[in-house]
Design a protein around this motif. Structure first.
Motif, PDB file in Angstrom:
ATOM      1  N   GLY A  66      34.573  59.793 -16.804  1.00 48.88           N
ATOM      2  CA  GLY A  66      33.756  59.368 -17.796  1.00 48.88           C
ATOM      3  C   GLY A  66      34.396  58.390 -18.864  1.00 48.88           C
ATOM      4  N   ILE A  67      35.604  58.744 -19.208  1.00 46.86           N
ATOM      5  CA  ILE A  67      36.422  57.738 -19.987  1.00 46.86           C
ATOM      6  C   ILE A  67      36.789  56.313 -19.302  1.00 46.86           C
ATOM      7  CG2 ILE A  67      38.759  57.247 -21.010  1.00 46.86           C
ATOM      8  CD1 ILE A  67      38.861  60.662 -21.594  1.00 46.86           C
ATOM      9  N   LEU A  68      36.866  56.271 -18.065  1.00 46.91           N
ATOM     10  CA  LEU A  68      37.005  55.230 -17.333  1.00 46.91           C
ATOM     11  C   LEU A  68      35.562  54.466 -17.229  1.00 46.91           C
ATOM     12  CD1 LEU A  68      39.194  56.326 -14.442  1.00 46.91           C
ATOM     13  CD2 LEU A  68      39.861  54.702 -16.502  1.00 46.91           C
ATOM     14  N   LEU A  69      34.378  55.008 -17.453  1.00 50.56           N
ATOM     15  CA  LEU A  69      33.319  54.334 -17.292  1.00 50.56           C
ATOM     16  C   LEU A  69      33.014  53.773 -18.718  1.00 50.56           C
ATOM     17  CD1 LEU A  69      31.110  56.781 -15.235  1.00 50.56           C
ATOM     18  CD2 LEU A  69      31.920  54.518 -14.537  1.00 50.56           C
ATOM     19  N   ILE A  70      33.233  54.528 -19.723  1.00 49.36           N
ATOM     20  CA  ILE A  70      33.094  53.906 -20.951  1.00 49.36           C
ATOM     21  C   ILE A  70      33.886  52.763 -21.521  1.00 49.36           C
ATOM     22  CG2 ILE A  70      33.101  54.367 -23.383  1.00 49.36           C
ATOM     23  CD1 ILE A  70      30.749  55.720 -22.112  1.00 49.36           C
ATOM     24  N   TRP A  71      35.079  52.879 -20.840  1.00 49.14           N
ATOM     25  CA  TRP A  71      36.177  51.953 -21.107  1.00 49.14           C
ATOM     26  C   TRP A  71      35.626  50.512 -20.370  1.00 49.14           C
ATOM     27  CZ3 TRP A  71      40.696  50.545 -17.367  1.00 49.14           C
ATOM     28  CH2 TRP A  71      41.310  49.615 -18.022  1.00 49.14           C
ATOM     29  N   GLN A  72      35.157  50.612 -19.091  1.00 50.29           N
ATOM     30  CA  GLN A  72      34.819  49.654 -18.128  1.00 50.29           C
ATOM     31  C   GLN A  72      33.410  49.191 -18.217  1.00 50.29           C
ATOM     32  OE1 GLN A  72      36.683  47.836 -15.814  1.00 50.29           O
ATOM     33  NE2 GLN A  72      38.427  48.856 -16.841  1.00 50.29           N
ATOM     34  N   PRO A  76      29.883  51.095 -26.499  1.00 46.59           N
ATOM     35  CA  PRO A  76      31.091  51.395 -27.247  1.00 46.59           C
ATOM     36  C   PRO A  76      31.248  52.821 -27.386  1.00 46.59           C
ATOM     37  CG  PRO A  76      29.237  50.490 -28.625  1.00 46.59           C
ATOM     38  CD  PRO A  76      28.878  50.296 -26.874  1.00 46.59           C
ATOM     39  N   TRP A  77      32.288  53.267 -27.847  1.00 49.18           N
ATOM     40  CA  TRP A  77      32.297  54.554 -28.237  1.00 49.18           C
ATOM     41  C   TRP A  77      31.773  55.210 -29.196  1.00 49.18           C
ATOM     42  CZ3 TRP A  77      35.051  57.756 -24.948  1.00 49.18           C
ATOM     43  CH2 TRP A  77      35.919  57.299 -24.007  1.00 49.18           C
ATOM     44  N   TRP A  81      24.767  58.467 -27.888  1.00 52.67           N
ATOM     45  CA  TRP A  81      24.626  59.251 -26.569  1.00 52.67           C
ATOM     46  C   TRP A  81      26.266  59.741 -26.296  1.00 52.67           C
ATOM     47  CZ3 TRP A  81      26.698  58.223 -22.058  1.00 52.67           C
ATOM     48  CH2 TRP A  81      27.034  57.028 -21.642  1.00 52.67           C
ATOM     49  N   VAL A  82      26.885  58.709 -26.493  1.00 50.26           N
ATOM     50  CA  VAL A  82      28.268  58.769 -26.083  1.00 50.26           C
ATOM     51  C   VAL A  82      29.100  59.833 -27.174  1.00 50.26           C
ATOM     52  CG1 VAL A  82      30.634  57.960 -25.905  1.00 50.26           C
ATOM     53  CG2 VAL A  82      28.740  56.469 -25.154  1.00 50.26           C
ATOM     54  N   VAL A  83      28.891  59.670 -28.230  1.00 48.12           N
ATOM     55  CA  VAL A  83      29.392  60.741 -29.142  1.00 48.12           C
ATOM     56  C   VAL A  83      28.940  62.064 -28.893  1.00 48.12           C
ATOM     57  CG1 VAL A  83      29.233  61.275 -31.673  1.00 48.12           C
ATOM     58  CG2 VAL A  83      29.769  58.936 -30.972  1.00 48.12           C
ATOM     59  N   MET A  84      27.523  62.308 -28.821  1.00 47.92           N
ATOM     60  CA  MET A  84      26.911  63.540 -28.478  1.00 47.92           C
ATOM     61  C   MET A  84      27.271  64.154 -27.258  1.00 47.92           C
ATOM     62  SD  MET A  84      25.346  64.127 -31.335  1.00 47.92           S
ATOM     63  CE  MET A  84      24.680  65.857 -30.737  1.00 47.92           C
TER      64      MET A  84
END
Length: 146
Positions: A66-72, A76-77, A81-84
């Motif tokens: 998940g971290i890699l997907l957000i990074w790629q 944005p962080w 929906w990312v924060v939640m």
């Protein structure tokens, strides 16, 4: 979408399946635990604990992918929906730490009997599945909350 992103996404989806799927197998195990004692009950508790270990390790892969997907990816962080998802994920980690192992320890210590153990484990299973489904909804629906 590049091929590396697709591979990471595939890994993420498989780890999501592995982080929730084993819980549904545990309901029949809980049913089989009723009225059992001795080595039979202990072996079923060990199956239960093995499924929890699979879920925990799949959760590690889920977080890293998940971290890699957000990074790629393009999000944005600070996306709602990312924060939640992160908030629910942290609460699921805390819940998982308190949901199963302490109850099994109470059983082995003689604090609770097998019927109470089964009831508590069943309730914890449903609660954890609900938490995971909420997290899954955030990842799939990607709602814009703010």
């Amino acid at each position: 979408m590049n091929s590396m992103y697709k591979i990471i996404l595939f890994i993420h989806i498989i780890s999501a399946i592995l982080s929730i799927g084993p819980f549904f197998v545990l309901f029949p195990v809980l049913n089989q635990m009723k009225g059992k004692n001795g080595e039979v009950l202990v072996s079923q508790i060990e199956v239960f604990q093995a499924a929890i270990r699979i879920v925990k390790h799949a959760g590690h892969v889920l977080v890293v992918s998940g971290i890699l997907l957000i990074w790629q990816g393009r999000w944005p962080w600070s996306t709602s929906w990312v924060v939640m998802t992160i908030v629910v994920m942290i609460s699921s980690i805390v819940f998982l730490a308190k949901a199963f192992k302490p109850k099994i320890r109470q059983f082995y210590a003689g604090i609770i009997d097998s019927n109470v153990l089964i009831q508590k484990l069943r309730l914890s299973l449903w609660q954890y599945i609900l938490i995971l489904l909420i997290m899954l909804w955030f990842m799939v629906a990607k709602p814009n909350i703010w």
